[in-house]
Scaffold this motif. Structure first.
Motif, PDB file in Angstrom:
ATOM      1  N   LYS A 289      49.965  50.340  42.341  1.00  0.00           N
ATOM      2  CA  LYS A 289      50.543  51.151  43.741  1.00  0.00           C
ATOM      3  C   LYS A 289      49.828  52.317  43.654  1.00  0.00           C
ATOM      4  O   LYS A 289      49.108  52.686  42.877  1.00  0.00           O
ATOM      5  N   ASN A 290      49.846  52.669  45.076  1.00  0.00           N
ATOM      6  CA  ASN A 290      49.157  53.867  45.247  1.00  0.00           C
ATOM      7  C   ASN A 290      50.013  55.273  45.406  1.00  0.00           C
ATOM      8  O   ASN A 290      51.063  55.101  46.170  1.00  0.00           O
ATOM      9  N   THR A 291      49.910  56.204  44.590  1.00  0.00           N
ATOM     10  CA  THR A 291      50.731  57.292  44.576  1.00  0.00           C
ATOM     11  C   THR A 291      50.791  58.160  45.678  1.00  0.00           C
ATOM     12  O   THR A 291      51.655  58.775  46.150  1.00  0.00           O
ATOM     13  N   PHE A 292      49.519  57.997  46.570  1.00  0.00           N
ATOM     14  CA  PHE A 292      49.415  58.780  47.806  1.00  0.00           C
ATOM     15  C   PHE A 292      49.755  58.127  48.989  1.00  0.00           C
ATOM     16  O   PHE A 292      49.674  58.411  50.249  1.00  0.00           O
ATOM     17  N   ASN A 293      49.996  56.602  48.880  1.00  0.00           N
ATOM     18  CA  ASN A 293      50.785  55.810  49.862  1.00  0.00           C
ATOM     19  C   ASN A 293      51.777  55.148  49.086  1.00  0.00           C
ATOM     20  O   ASN A 293      51.857  53.603  49.093  1.00  0.00           O
ATOM     21  N   PRO A 294      52.891  55.452  48.983  1.00  0.00           N
ATOM     22  CA  PRO A 294      53.780  54.712  48.167  1.00  0.00           C
ATOM     23  C   PRO A 294      54.497  53.863  48.973  1.00  0.00           C
ATOM     24  O   PRO A 294      55.135  52.735  48.200  1.00  0.00           O
ATOM     25  N   ALA A 295      54.485  53.751  50.135  1.00  0.00           N
ATOM     26  CA  ALA A 295      55.177  52.810  50.975  1.00  0.00           C
ATOM     27  C   ALA A 295      54.361  51.614  51.017  1.00  0.00           C
ATOM     28  O   ALA A 295      54.665  50.209  51.179  1.00  0.00           O
ATOM     29  N   HIS A 296      53.313  51.444  50.795  1.00  0.00           N
ATOM     30  CA  HIS A 296      52.439  50.402  50.559  1.00  0.00           C
ATOM     31  C   HIS A 296      52.662  49.517  49.611  1.00  0.00           C
ATOM     32  O   HIS A 296      52.829  49.917  48.194  1.00  0.00           O
ATOM     33  N   PRO A 297      53.082  48.154  49.608  1.00  0.00           N
ATOM     34  CA  PRO A 297      53.373  47.555  48.556  1.00  0.00           C
ATOM     35  C   PRO A 297      52.568  47.436  47.071  1.00  0.00           C
ATOM     36  O   PRO A 297      52.707  47.088  46.067  1.00  0.00           O
ATOM     37  N   GLY A 298      51.096  47.467  47.540  1.00  0.00           N
ATOM     38  CA  GLY A 298      50.186  47.188  46.399  1.00  0.00           C
ATOM     39  C   GLY A 298      49.874  45.855  46.119  1.00  0.00           C
ATOM     40  O   GLY A 298      49.819  45.114  46.823  1.00  0.00           O
ATOM     41  N   THR A 299      49.487  45.680  44.901  1.00  0.00           N
ATOM     42  CA  THR A 299      49.369  44.345  44.528  1.00  0.00           C
ATOM     43  C   THR A 299      50.186  43.900  43.277  1.00  0.00           C
ATOM     44  O   THR A 299      50.323  44.490  42.334  1.00  0.00           O
ATOM     45  N   GLN A 300      50.535  42.630  43.444  1.00  0.00           N
ATOM     46  CA  GLN A 300      51.449  42.210  42.216  1.00  0.00           C
ATOM     47  C   GLN A 300      50.575  41.088  41.465  1.00  0.00           C
ATOM     48  O   GLN A 300      49.747  40.484  41.962  1.00  0.00           O
ATOM     49  N   ILE A 301      50.477  41.467  40.260  1.00  0.00           N
ATOM     50  CA  ILE A 301      49.888  40.435  39.229  1.00  0.00           C
ATOM     51  C   ILE A 301      50.850  39.332  38.853  1.00  0.00           C
ATOM     52  O   ILE A 301      52.060  39.192  38.477  1.00  0.00           O
ATOM     53  N   VAL A 302      50.519  38.003  39.196  1.00  0.00           N
ATOM     54  CA  VAL A 302      51.667  36.751  38.920  1.00  0.00           C
ATOM     55  C   VAL A 302      50.939  35.952  37.846  1.00  0.00           C
ATOM     56  O   VAL A 302      49.629  35.963  37.708  1.00  0.00           O
ATOM     57  N   ARG A 303      51.786  35.078  37.479  1.00  0.00           N
ATOM     58  CA  ARG A 303      51.165  34.073  36.312  1.00  0.00           C
ATOM     59  C   ARG A 303      50.403  33.184  37.159  1.00  0.00           C
ATOM     60  O   ARG A 303      50.485  32.896  38.285  1.00  0.00           O
ATOM     61  N   ASP A 304      49.480  32.382  36.445  1.00  0.00           N
ATOM     62  CA  ASP A 304      48.656  31.417  37.072  1.00  0.00           C
ATOM     63  C   ASP A 304      49.536  30.436  37.566  1.00  0.00           C
ATOM     64  O   ASP A 304      50.443  30.067  37.015  1.00  0.00           O
ATOM     65  N   ASN A 305      49.506  30.199  38.957  1.00  0.00           N
ATOM     66  CA  ASN A 305      50.607  29.267  39.477  1.00  0.00           C
ATOM     67  C   ASN A 305      49.734  27.749  40.076  1.00  0.00           C
ATOM     68  O   ASN A 305      50.528  27.057  40.532  1.00  0.00           O
ATOM     69  N   GLY A 306      48.508  27.705  39.614  1.00  0.00           N
ATOM     70  CA  GLY A 306      47.951  26.458  40.139  1.00  0.00           C
ATOM     71  C   GLY A 306      47.190  26.772  41.310  1.00  0.00           C
ATOM     72  O   GLY A 306      46.304  26.034  41.742  1.00  0.00           O
ATOM     73  N   HIS A 307      48.034  27.013  42.175  1.00  0.00           N
ATOM     74  CA  HIS A 307      47.730  27.445  43.718  1.00  0.00           C
ATOM     75  C   HIS A 307      47.677  28.914  43.805  1.00  0.00           C
ATOM     76  O   HIS A 307      48.740  29.587  44.044  1.00  0.00           O
ATOM     77  N   SER A 308      46.630  29.743  43.891  1.00  0.00           N
ATOM     78  CA  SER A 308      46.661  30.971  44.087  1.00  0.00           C
ATOM     79  C   SER A 308      46.570  31.352  45.593  1.00  0.00           C
ATOM     80  O   SER A 308      45.884  30.621  46.217  1.00  0.00           O
ATOM     81  N   HIS A 309      47.515  32.187  46.075  1.00  0.00           N
ATOM     82  CA  HIS A 309      47.421  32.589  47.513  1.00  0.00           C
ATOM     83  C   HIS A 309      47.702  34.074  47.789  1.00  0.00           C
ATOM     84  O   HIS A 309      47.723  34.743  46.767  1.00  0.00           O
ATOM     85  N   GLY A 310      47.835  34.325  48.974  1.00  0.00           N
ATOM     86  CA  GLY A 310      48.128  35.775  49.212  1.00  0.00           C
ATOM     87  C   GLY A 310      46.646  36.687  49.030  1.00  0.00           C
ATOM     88  O   GLY A 310      46.195  36.773  47.922  1.00  0.00           O
ATOM     89  N   GLY A 311      46.036  36.954  50.239  1.00  0.00           N
ATOM     90  CA  GLY A 311      44.888  37.771  50.248  1.00  0.00           C
ATOM     91  C   GLY A 311      43.644  36.746  49.632  1.00  0.00           C
ATOM     92  O   GLY A 311      42.729  36.910  50.025  1.00  0.00           O
TER      93      GLY A 311
END
Ligand code: ADP
Ligand code: ASP
Ligand code: MG
Length: 475
Positions: A289-311
Motif C-alpha cells: 500500500k501507499n503511505t502517501f495515498n492510504p485510501a488507495h487499496p493497493g495490491t493484494q498478494i493471493v495464493r495461486d488460484n489456477g485462474h489469475s485475474h484482477g489487473g
C-alpha cells in the motif's frame, strides 16, 4: 481482531510529514486490529549514506565519514524537532541518535585505520539507520498519545553469521520475538521494530541484505502468527512497471504469490523477494500500500488460484521489470559437446565465488552456455571459470569465456502467459519495431516469465516498448 504487521519503507519515514502520515496509519490500524506491530526502515537515503561513509573510510579517506556523521545528526535532529516539541519526550530519542552517530564515527575510524571494511563491520555500520529511525517514530507516537516502544530487532531476530545477507533461525526467532513482544501487545503498546537487522546467537549484529526490511516484516508475521502483513511504500502497490521508468504504469490489484516472486526476483524493488515465501507458507495475507495515498487499496498478494485475474490484461502479461548492472558470460566452443558436465562444472565454479546467477540460457546445440551475474562480481567469476576450464581452453574444446559488460535483464511476468501462444512473438515484435536488439532470451521454468538481455543503453526504451504492449491491450 487479530495481529497486523505494518512495515514502513524509507520514504514513509523520510521526513517529519511522512512520519506524521505513518503515525495516522498506525492509529487507524489500531481501530480494527487488537495487536499492531510496526517494522520500520531507516530514513530514506540513510543506509546509502552510512555505507558511503564505511566505503570511503576503507579506501583511505578520513574526512567523508565525518561529514556524513554531521549530516546524519543534523537530519535526524531536524525531523525530531519538527515532530516533537516537548523536550522531555524528545530527549531519549535525541540522546540515542547522538550515541549512534558517535558509534558510526568510531566504527568508520576503525575501518579507516584497518584500510578494510569487513562484511561484519559493514553490518554494524549499516544497521545504525534503522536503530535511529525507530527512536523518532516512537517519540512522535508517544507525543500524540499512542503507547509505543522502540525495539531493536537484534533482540528478536536470531540469524546465522552470513553477514550482509543473514538468514533467520526460525525457532529461536519465534521464541525471542514472542517473549519480548507479546507482553507489550497485551498492554496495547505498539512495538516499533527495526527492519533490516538481526543478530547472531552471540549477539553480533547482522543485516538481511539491502531492502531487507520487507523480509523483517515477514519474519515478524511468521513469528507472531499474524493475520496480515501490510507493506507501506511510496507507490500505489505493485504496478505494471516501475513508475519511475514509465509514469503511465498502473496498479495491479491482485497478483499471485508466484507472479510477485518472479517480479521481485527480477528487479521490482517494491517487495524484497525473500519476504514472500515465509508469508505464503503460513497463508498470511500480504498487501502492498501507499503511505502517501492510504485510501488507495493497493495490491493484494493471493495464493495461486489456477485462474489469475484482477489487473490481468489480454494474454496474461502483467508487468515488466528490469535488473540493471549485469555482465553476461558465455562459455562457448564447438568441442563442448564432447566435454562431460560442462554446465555442472560452470555453475559449480560460479557457486564457489558465492555469486548468484540471475539468468541462464543454453543454445539448443549445446555449444554455448550463457548467463548473467552482477557486474561487480564478473571479474572473479570469469577468473574462476578460466581456472576450471584451463585444460579445455588449452585443447580448444572450449574456445572462449566471453564477457559482455553493461547489459540489463528485462523480464516480462504473468501467470496467464503459459496459456497464451504468441506472447514471445509480440514482445520481440515490439522491441524490433523500435530497433532494440535482444542479446539473449530465457524463459522461466514456471513459464510465468520471459527474460531478455539487452544493452544497458536500451533498458528504459525496452521496458517502455513492452509496457505499451501491456497497457494498450488492457483497453
Ligand atoms: P521502500 O523504501 O518503501 O521499501 P523501495 O524504494 O524499496 O521502497 O520500493 C518502492 C519503489 O519500487 C517504488 O518507488 C518504485 O520506483 C519501485 N518499483 C520498481 N518496480 C515496481 C513495480 N513494478 N511496481 C511498483 N513499484 C516499483
Ligand atoms: N534500510 C535498508 C536499505 O536501505 C533496508 C530497507 O529499507 O528495506 O536497504
Ligand atoms: Mg524496499
Amino acid at each position: 481482531m487479530g495481529t497486523l504487521i505494518m512495515k514502513f519503507g524509507g520514504t514513509s519515514v523520510g521526513s517529519a510529514d511522512a512520519i506524521r502520515s505513518t503515525a495516522q496509519i498506525v492509529r487507524g490500524g489500531q481501530q480494527t486490529w487488537s495487536r499492531v506491530v510496526v517494522v520500520a526502515s531507516a530514513l530514506s537515503g540513510v543506509t546509502d549514506a552510512l555505507l558511503k561513509g564505511a566505503h570511503t573510510a576503507a579506501s583511505g579517506d578520513a574526512r567523508t565519514f565525518k561529514t556524513v556523521a554531521q549530516e546524519l545528526r543534523a537530519r535526524h535532529f531536524k525531523v525530531l524537532d519538527e515532530l516533537v516539541n516537548l523536550p522531555e519526550q524528545a530527549s531519549l530519542a535525541r540522546a540515542t541518535v547522538e550515541v549512534y552517530v558517535g558509534e558510526f564515527e568510531s566504527l568508520c575510524h576503525a575501518v579507516n585505520v584497518l584500510g578494510e571494511a569487513s562484511p561484519r563491520a559493514l553490518d554494524a555500520i549499516s544497521s545504525l539507520g534503522e536503530r535511529m529511525s525507530i527512536q523518532l517514530i516512537a517519540a512522535y507516537l508517544k507525543s500524540i498519545g499512542t503507547a509505543a516502544e522502540p525495539i531493536e530487532s537484534s533482540e528478536l531476530v536470531v540469524t546465522d553469521a552470513h553477514f550482509q545477507a543473514a538468514n533467520p533461525i526460525d525457532d529461536l526467532t519465534r521464541s525471542k520475538t514472542q517473549n519480548r513482544l507479546l507482553p507489550l501487545l497485551e498492554k496495547g503498546v505498539v512495538p516499533i521494530v527495526t527492519g533490516f537487522i538481526g543478530a547472531t546467537r552471540d549477539g553480533v549484529i547482522t543485516t538481511l541484505g539491502r531492502g531487507g526490511s520487507d523480509f523483517s516484516a515477514a519474519i515478524m508475521g511468521v513469528a507472531l502468527d499474524a493475520d496480515e502483513v501490510w507493506i507501506w511504500t511510496d507507490v500505489n502497490g505493485v504496478m505494471t512497471t516501475d513508475p519511475r521508468i514509465d509514469p503511465s504504469a498502473q496498479t495491479l490489484p491482485e497478483l499471485t504469490y508466484r507472479e510477485i516472486s518472479e517480479l521481485a526476483y527480477y528487479g521490482a524493488k517494491v517487495l524484497h523477494p525473500k519476504t514472500i515465501r515465509p508469508v505464503v507458507e503460513r497463508g498470511i495475507a500480504l498487501w502492498i500500500k501507499n503511505t502517501f495515498n492510504p485510501a488507495h487499496p493497493g495490491t493484494q498478494i493471493v495464493r495461486d488460484n489456477g485462474h489469475s485475474h484482477g489487473g490481468q490484461i489480454h494474454g496474461g502479461v502483467k508487468a515488466v521489470t528490469v535488473i540493471r548492472g549485469q555482465t553476461m558470460l558465455t562459455v562457448e566452443g564447438r568441442g563442448m559437446l564432447g566435454v562431460p558436465g560442462v554446465a555442472a562444472r560452470t555453475f559449480g565454479a560460479v557457486a564457489r565465488t558465492h555469486t548468484s546467477v540471475s539468468l541462464i540460457t543454453q543454445a539448443s546445440s549445446e555449444q554455448s552456455i550463457c548467463f548473467t551475474v552482477p557486474e561487480q562480481l564478473a571479474a572473479s567469476v570469469s577468473a574462476t571459470l578460466e581456472d576450471e576450464f584451463r585444460r579445455e581452453l588449452h585443447d580448444r574444446d572450449i574456445d572462449d569465456i566471453a564477457v559482455m559488460e553493461n547489459v540489463v535483464i528485462v523480464t516480462v511476468v504473468g501467470a496467464g502467459m503459459r496459456h497464451t501462444p504468441g506472447i514471445s512473438g509480440r514482445v520481440f515484435g515490439a522491441l524490433g519495431a523500435q530497433d532494440l536488439n535482444i542479446i539473449a532470451i530465457a524463459q522461466g521454468s514456471s513459464e510465468c516469465s520471459i527474460s531478455l538481455i539487452v544493452d544497458k543503453q536500451d533498458a528504459d526504451a525496452a521496458v517502455k516498448a513492452i509496457h505499451r504492449l501491456i497497457v494498450n491491450s488492457e483497453k
